[in-house]
Design a protein around this motif. Structure first.
Motif, short mmCIF file in Angstrom:
data_model
loop_
_atom_site.label_atom_id
_atom_site.label_comp_id
_atom_site.label_asym_id
_atom_site.label_seq_id
_atom_site.Cartn_x
_atom_site.Cartn_y
_atom_site.Cartn_z
N LEU A 1 0.71 -1.21 0.02
CA LEU A 1 -0.06 -0.16 -0.12
C LEU A 1 0.81 1.29 -0.16
O LEU A 1 0.44 2.51 0.22
CB LEU A 1 -0.82 -0.11 1.27
CG LEU A 1 -2.00 -1.10 1.25
CD1 LEU A 1 -2.66 -1.04 2.80
CD2 LEU A 1 -3.12 -0.84 0.19
N SER A 2 2.07 1.05 -0.15
CA SER A 2 3.08 2.07 0.00
C SER A 2 3.09 3.03 1.37
O SER A 2 3.64 3.83 1.46
CB SER A 2 2.96 3.02 -1.16
OG SER A 2 3.19 2.52 -2.58
N ARG A 3 2.84 2.09 2.34
CA ARG A 3 2.86 3.03 3.64
C ARG A 3 4.16 2.51 4.36
O ARG A 3 4.07 1.62 5.16
CB ARG A 3 1.50 2.71 4.38
CG ARG A 3 0.27 3.42 3.93
CD ARG A 3 -1.11 2.47 4.32
NE ARG A 3 -1.09 2.62 5.55
CZ ARG A 3 -2.46 2.11 6.08
NH1 ARG A 3 -3.37 1.73 5.41
NH2 ARG A 3 -2.48 2.17 7.58
N PHE A 4 5.20 2.88 3.92
CA PHE A 4 6.38 2.38 4.26
C PHE A 4 6.97 2.40 5.67
O PHE A 4 7.34 1.63 6.17
CB PHE A 4 7.37 3.04 3.37
CG PHE A 4 7.12 2.62 1.82
CD1 PHE A 4 7.15 1.49 1.41
CD2 PHE A 4 7.28 3.94 0.83
CE1 PHE A 4 6.69 1.01 -0.11
CE2 PHE A 4 6.72 3.55 -0.40
CZ PHE A 4 6.56 2.22 -0.99
N GLU A 5 6.72 3.52 6.10
CA GLU A 5 6.96 3.85 7.38
C GLU A 5 6.14 2.83 8.58
O GLU A 5 6.80 2.21 9.47
CB GLU A 5 6.63 5.32 8.06
CG GLU A 5 7.54 6.28 7.37
CD GLU A 5 8.77 6.50 8.03
OE1 GLU A 5 9.18 5.49 8.67
OE2 GLU A 5 9.68 7.23 7.43
N GLU A 6 5.02 2.54 8.33
CA GLU A 6 4.38 1.65 8.82
C GLU A 6 4.52 0.35 8.98
O GLU A 6 4.74 -0.45 9.56
CB GLU A 6 2.59 1.84 8.60
CG GLU A 6 1.81 3.22 9.02
CD GLU A 6 0.86 3.33 8.43
OE1 GLU A 6 -0.22 2.72 9.21
OE2 GLU A 6 0.56 3.93 7.56
N ALA A 7 5.10 -0.03 7.62
CA ALA A 7 5.45 -1.30 7.11
C ALA A 7 6.75 -1.58 7.91
O ALA A 7 6.97 -2.66 8.78
CB ALA A 7 5.79 -1.52 6.01
N LEU A 8 7.53 -0.36 8.02
CA LEU A 8 8.97 -0.81 8.76
C LEU A 8 8.71 -0.98 10.54
O LEU A 8 9.29 -1.86 10.91
CB LEU A 8 9.68 0.59 8.68
CG LEU A 8 11.15 0.49 9.20
CD1 LEU A 8 12.02 -0.70 8.45
CD2 LEU A 8 11.76 1.87 8.81
N ALA A 9 7.89 -0.35 10.92
CA ALA A 9 7.31 -0.60 12.09
C ALA A 9 7.01 -1.99 12.49
O ALA A 9 7.25 -2.59 13.37
CB ALA A 9 6.44 0.16 12.61
N ALA A 10 6.08 -2.33 11.50
CA ALA A 10 5.59 -3.66 11.64
C ALA A 10 6.95 -4.96 11.75
O ALA A 10 6.88 -5.87 12.31
CB ALA A 10 4.67 -4.04 10.66
N TYR A 11 7.69 -4.64 10.66
CA TYR A 11 8.90 -5.68 10.65
C TYR A 11 9.70 -5.30 11.70
O TYR A 11 10.32 -6.50 12.22
CB TYR A 11 9.74 -5.20 9.21
CG TYR A 11 9.00 -5.47 7.91
CD1 TYR A 11 8.24 -6.46 7.76
CD2 TYR A 11 9.04 -4.45 7.03
CE1 TYR A 11 7.56 -6.78 6.59
CE2 TYR A 11 8.38 -4.62 5.82
CZ TYR A 11 7.71 -5.90 5.46
OH TYR A 11 7.01 -6.02 4.42
N ASP A 12 10.13 -4.23 12.26
CA ASP A 12 10.86 -4.34 13.62
C ASP A 12 10.17 -4.96 14.73
O ASP A 12 10.76 -5.47 15.49
CB ASP A 12 10.90 -2.63 13.91
CG ASP A 12 11.98 -2.05 13.04
OD1 ASP A 12 12.87 -2.96 12.52
OD2 ASP A 12 12.07 -0.93 12.75
N ARG A 13 8.77 -4.93 14.96
CA ARG A 13 8.34 -5.60 15.79
C ARG A 13 8.27 -7.16 15.89
O ARG A 13 8.64 -7.82 16.58
CB ARG A 13 6.69 -5.36 16.01
CG ARG A 13 6.63 -3.88 16.48
CD ARG A 13 5.10 -3.71 16.26
NE ARG A 13 4.18 -4.40 17.12
CZ ARG A 13 2.74 -4.39 16.87
NH1 ARG A 13 2.28 -3.70 16.06
NH2 ARG A 13 1.98 -5.31 17.50
N ALA A 14 8.17 -7.84 14.40
CA ALA A 14 8.54 -8.91 14.08
C ALA A 14 9.99 -9.52 14.40
O ALA A 14 10.01 -10.43 15.06
CB ALA A 14 8.13 -9.16 12.72
N ILE A 15 10.76 -8.67 14.08
CA ILE A 15 12.31 -8.91 14.33
C ILE A 15 12.41 -9.11 15.89
O ILE A 15 13.30 -9.90 16.47
CB ILE A 15 13.40 -8.03 13.62
CG1 ILE A 15 13.09 -8.18 12.10
CG2 ILE A 15 14.65 -7.91 14.34
CD1 ILE A 15 13.77 -7.15 11.41
N ASN A 16 11.81 -8.22 16.59
CA ASN A 16 12.22 -8.06 18.19
C ASN A 16 11.44 -9.46 18.81
O ASN A 16 12.08 -9.91 19.57
CB ASN A 16 11.29 -7.08 18.63
CG ASN A 16 11.86 -5.81 18.57
OD1 ASN A 16 13.14 -5.78 18.49
ND2 ASN A 16 11.21 -4.68 18.82
#
Length: 487
Positions: free
Chosen positions: A136-151
């Motif tokens: 959806l090109s909502r890159f900042e929100e996507a990045l936050a989701a990936y960071d939570r997954a990595i945590n």
């Protein structure tokens, strides 16, 4: 929803096939439930999380409504007792199962599979959520989701890969490279990560390292078109045009409709001044992406180099049709029209260019020249003046403004412009000659002769200046012998 599907099928939903068009889990063929119940579970596990129930309360309400509207259509569960169980007893069993899954699902998962499996499932959900946001090109929100997954799951290589892609989209190239490195450390044969790393390094202007990264990807999969294309881009940036072309040709061999490879292959040929080959590449690019204004624009530029002005005009026409605010396209369209001496149309093109970019010196100058050719000298003077406001050190604009003023018999104004022209460019023989003509027009013959002398000094075979000087001398009654003695 995932817990309930796993309970009904005995299969982890993350291991189930997905619809290639929608990314939704295909699970209903592995059990037998009522359509109403299946709809609730489907909504709970929608690929696009925005389409799911917004809260546990909303989910519970849907279950209650299903319970209240229960009719003859019920979940058909695998038989667990005698075959003559009534619909009522099966309904009770279903509600009991659903209540357990709804109210203590987390406890069940934790007790059966352990905390690590639970974290893994959550990390996967966050990974899927990040992918949806990325799409959806909502890159900042996507990045936050990936960071939570990595945590939750630091060893999840695919999340590092998607995080790197997202950082690349956000133009955070150094961080993108670091994330790709992490993905590769976890999964050394990660084709996409090696390729993405190459693109990040290219953006960091580390072309050699980028090429090495693409080469590693190609060792894993020699026919991977994206890696060949990226390798070509790095070679193009390094001005290694022949090698870049070879890489692009590999890319289109394995993926014939790869727009970027055809377009950049055209750029490489253009840099090598192999214009016919550049035309072939750009024409293939616009065949793939007919509405791409950049490719049409570059195709027009190559046609101009080949003096194919009509073809250039047609290419620029498409460039500005598909991108009406493309001021360079309007400007270049004007050049093609000027070359074909279609001055009225050139005026329209340049007026569009300066409207879109009011500080575009060259467009103002060319607009002035178009009016000049139409003998609309007042408009030409205005345009030259706008150009000179932007770039006062352009001797050609001063000279042409002087010529337009001369043609309107505004000789003193013309002298001012010619003076500026020779001040900026002292060896400008044509400006010295025209300055002499203006001085003759105001009967300043001595000054005119001196100006002609300057023109002849910088261009000894300047026949027009030599003849004009003789005429000025005759106005003073000076013989040719006297002129030679004075010199």
């Amino acid at each position: 929803g995932a817990i309930a599907i796993q309970f009904l099928t005995g299969i982890n939903p993350h291991q189930m096939p997905k619809n290639p068009d929608t990314e939704e889990i295909i699970w209903q063929d592995k059990t037998s439930v009522s359509p109403e119940f299946a709809n609730i579970l489907d909504k709970m596990v929608k690929y696009d999380f925005r389409q799911r129930y917004s809260s546990a309360g909303e989910t519970l309400q849907a279950i209650k409504e299903l319970k209240n509207s229960f009719s003859g259509t019920v979940p058909v569960l695998p038989p667990v007792a005698a075959a003559n169980k009534t619909v009522k007893s099966r309904k009770k069993l279903y509600l009991k199962i659903l209540s357990i899954a709804s109210l203590i699902g987390i406890s069940i998962i934790a007790s059966i599979y352990g905390v690590n499996t639970f974290n893994s499932a959550n990390a996967t959900d966050l990974y899927n959520r990040g992918n949806t946001l990325y799409n959806l090109s909502r890159f900042e929100e996507a990045l936050a989701a990936y960071d939570r997954a990595i945590n939750l799951r630091p060893e999840y290589a695919e999340v590092w890969q998607e995080k790197a892609k997202t950082l690349y989209k956000l133009k955070k190239y150094q961080e993108s490279q670091a994330a790709y490195d992490q993905a590769i450390e976890l999964k050394p044969e990660y084709l996409e990560a090696w390729t993405g790393r190459g693109y990040a390094l290219d953006k960091l202007q580390q072309s050699q390292e980028a090429i090495a990264s693409f080469d590693n990807a190609l060792k894993i999969q020699p026919d991977y078109a994206a890696a060949w294309e990226g390798r070509g881009d790095s070679l193009l940036d390094s001005q290694r045009y022949e090698e870049a072309i070879a890489s692009y040709e590999k890319a289109v061999q394995f993926q014939p409709n790869l727009y970027g490879a055809w377009y950049n292959r055209g750029q490489a040929y253009q840099k090598l001044k192999q214009y016919d080959r550049a035309v072939e590449s750009y024409e293939k690019a616009v065949e793939i992406k007919f509405d791409n204004s950049e490719a049409w624009y570059n195709l027009g530029n190559v046609f101009l180099e080949l003096n194919k002005n009509q073809e250039a005009f047609e290419a620029y026409e498409k460039a500005v049709r598909f991108q009406p605010n493309f001021y360079q396209g309007w400007y270049s369209k004007g050049i093609a029209l000027l070359k074909m001496r279609r001055h009225e149309e050139a005026v329209e093109a340049y007026e569009k260019a300066v409207k879109l970019k009011p500080d575009y010196y060259q467009a103002w100058y060319n607009l002035g020249w178009s009016y000049h050719e139409l003998r609309k000298y007042e408009q030409a003077i205005q345009c030259y003046s706008r150009a000179l406001d932007l770039n006062p050190k352009e001797s050609q604009a001063w000279y042409n403004r002087g010529n337009a003023q001369y043609n309107l018999q505004r000789y003193e104004d013309a002298l001012v412009s010619y003076n500026e022209a020779v001040y900026v460019k002292p060896d400008y023989s044509e400006a010295w000659y025209s300055r002499g003509n203006a001085l003759v027009a105001v009967k300043r013959y001595e000054d005119a002769i001196a100006s002609y002398d300057k023109a002849i000094r910088y261009k000894p075979d300047y026949r027009a200046a030599i003849e004009a000087k003789k005429r000025a001398e005759s106005q003073l009654g000076r013989s040719p012998l006297e002129s030679e003695q004075q010199q």
